[in-house]
Design an enzyme around this catalytic site. Structure first.
Site, PDB file in Angstrom:
ATOM      1  N   GLU A  62      -7.011  -7.421  -8.109  1.00 43.58           N
ATOM      2  CA  GLU A  62      -7.358  -8.352  -6.994  1.00 43.58           C
ATOM      3  C   GLU A  62      -8.953  -8.035  -6.755  1.00 43.58           C
ATOM      4  O   GLU A  62      -9.699  -8.979  -6.313  1.00 43.58           O
ATOM      5  CB  GLU A  62      -6.653  -8.110  -6.121  1.00 43.58           C
ATOM      6  N   HIS A 131       6.110  -8.758  -1.471  1.00 42.30           N
ATOM      7  CA  HIS A 131       6.156  -9.860  -1.642  1.00 42.30           C
ATOM      8  C   HIS A 131       6.242 -10.906  -0.395  1.00 42.30           C
ATOM      9  O   HIS A 131       6.694 -12.300  -0.717  1.00 42.30           O
ATOM     10  CB  HIS A 131       7.272 -10.446  -3.005  1.00 42.30           C
TER      11      HIS A 131
END
Length: 327
Positions: A62, A131
C-alpha cells in the site's frame, strides 16, 4: 444514457469508466484491480477496455501504491488508488498524511495533488480482522485531505467522477456492505449535488437524525419504524466529512431542537464528536436535548459472529431517539 437501475458497485464502475473515457490522464491502480476487477468487482472490465497502462495491478504494498500515485499526480495524471480493505490502509498512512495531504500547502499552491484514494469501509460482511474498520476520523482530522462517503448507487456514480475531477486529494469511502445490496434509478441527465455537500434524504419534524455511508440505510429504516409509532425523524446524509457541510444540519436542528448522529466507527473521538460540538456551538439556544451519538463500542472490531452486536442498528438508534425526546 437512458435511466437504468443500478447497484452501488455498478454506479462506481460506471463512474470510473466515464471519468476514464473523458480524461486519458485518469489511471486506476491497486491490488487485483485489473484482471480480477477488484475483490468487490468495482473495476470489473476496465483493464480489458482501457489496457494495462491505465488499469494497473500493483504489488501488495500500500505504501508503494500511494507513493507511486503521488509521483503520477505531480506529473499531471489523476490516479485513482484502490485500497483493497479499510484495515489495509495503514501501511500507506505515512504517505497519505505526510506527503499527499501536505504537498499543495508545502509548495505554496504550485503543486496540485489530484488523486483519489478509494477505501471500502465498515462492517456487516462477516469478514476477518482488518476487513471491517472505519478509519474516517483519522483522515478527516488531517488538514489537506478531503474525505467523502457515498451511501447509495446514484451518489456513487456522480461522487467518484467529482472526486476524480477535484484538484485536491480525496479519500473516497465506500460502504462495502452496500455494494450489491440495493438498487436505485440512475438518470445521468440530471445535475448532481455538489461533491462537498450534505443532503436531507427524509423530511421530519421531531428529531434530526444524521448519518453517512453504511448507516444512512440504518437511519432511514429507523425513521420508517419511528413513523409507525407517531415520531417524525428528519434524516440527513452528511456525504462529506472533510469539509463538513453543516448548513442543512443547523437549519434542521433549529426546527427540531434535537439531534442524533450514528456511525459505525467508535463513538469516542469519532466524527459524531465534531458534529455534536458544532451543533452545540451554532444551535445552543434551539436545543431541547443534548446531541446524542450512536456508534461502535470502544473495542477493536470483533469477530464476525458477534459483529451485529457491535454495529449500530435500528433498535440502538431508536433508543437514542427516545432518550432525546424524554429530555
Amino acid at each position: 444514457m437512458a435511466t437504468q437501475r443500478i447497484t452501488l458497485a455498478k454506479g462506481l464502475n460506471s463512474g470510473l469508466r466515464k471519468a476514464m473515457e473523458d480524461d486519458p490522464k485518469v489511471l486506476v491502480m491497486g491490488e487485483d484491480v485489473g484482471k480480477l476487477g477488484g475483490v468487490f468487482r468495482i473495476t470489473d472490465g476496465l483493464q480489458k477496455d482501457f489496457g494495462e497502462d491505465r488499469v494497473i495491478d500493483s504489488p501488495l504494498a500500500e505504501s508503494g501504491i500511494v507513493g507511486t500515485a503521488v509521483g503520477l499526480a505531480l506529473r499531471g495524471y489523476r490516479p485513482v488508488v484502490e485500497i483493497q480493505f479499510d484495515g489495509f490502509v495503514y501501511p500507506a498512512y505515512d504517505q497519505i498524511v505526510c506527503q499527499v495531504a501536505k504537498m499543495h500547502y508545502r509548495s505554496k499552491g504550485r503543486s496540485k495533488m489530484p488523486m483519489v484514494i478509494r477505501i471500502p469501509f465498515g462492517g456487516g460482511i462477516g469478514a476477518v480482522e482488518h476487513h471491517s474498520e472505519s478509519p474516517e476520523a483519522q483522515f478527516a482530522h488531517t488538514p489537506g485531505i478531503k474525505v467523502v462517503a457515498c451511501s447509495n448507487p446514484v451518489d456513487g456514480y456522480w461522487m467518484i467522477q467529482q472526486a476524480i475531477a477535484c484538484d485536491d486529494p480525496v479519500v473516497f469511502l465506500e460502504p462495502k456492505r452496500q455494494y450489491h445490496a440495493d438498487k436505485a434509478d440512475l438518470d445521468d441527465s440530471v445535475d448532481p449535488d455538489p461533491l462537498f455537500s450534505s443532503r436531507v434524504v427524509r423530511r421530519g419534524q421531531d428529531v434530526t437524525l444524521l448519518a453517512y455511508g453504511p448507516t444512512v440505510k440504518t437511519a432511514l429504516s429507523a425513521a420508517e419504524a419511528a413513523a409507525n409509532e407517531g415520531t417524525s425523524l428528519e434524516v440527513i446524509d452528511l456525504r462529506t466529512l472533510s469539509p463538513l457541510d453543516l448548513g442543512p444540519v443547523f437549519e434542521s436542528v433549529r426546527r427540531t431542537g434535537r439531534a442524533v448522529i450514528t456511525h459505525e466507527a467508535h463513538v469516542n473521538l469519532g466524527m459524531g464528536s465534531e458534529v455534536a460540538a458544532r451543533i452545540t456551538e451554532e444551535c445552543f439556544y434551539s436545543l431541547e436535548a443534548p446531541v446524542l451519538r450512536v456508534g461502535g463500542f470502544d473495542t477493536p472490531y470483533p469477530a464476525s459472529r458477534i459483529e451485529e452486536d457491535f454495529l449500530p442498528d435500528l433498535d440502538r438508534v431508536l433508543d437514542a431517539v427516545d432518550r432525546s425526546l424524554k429530555f
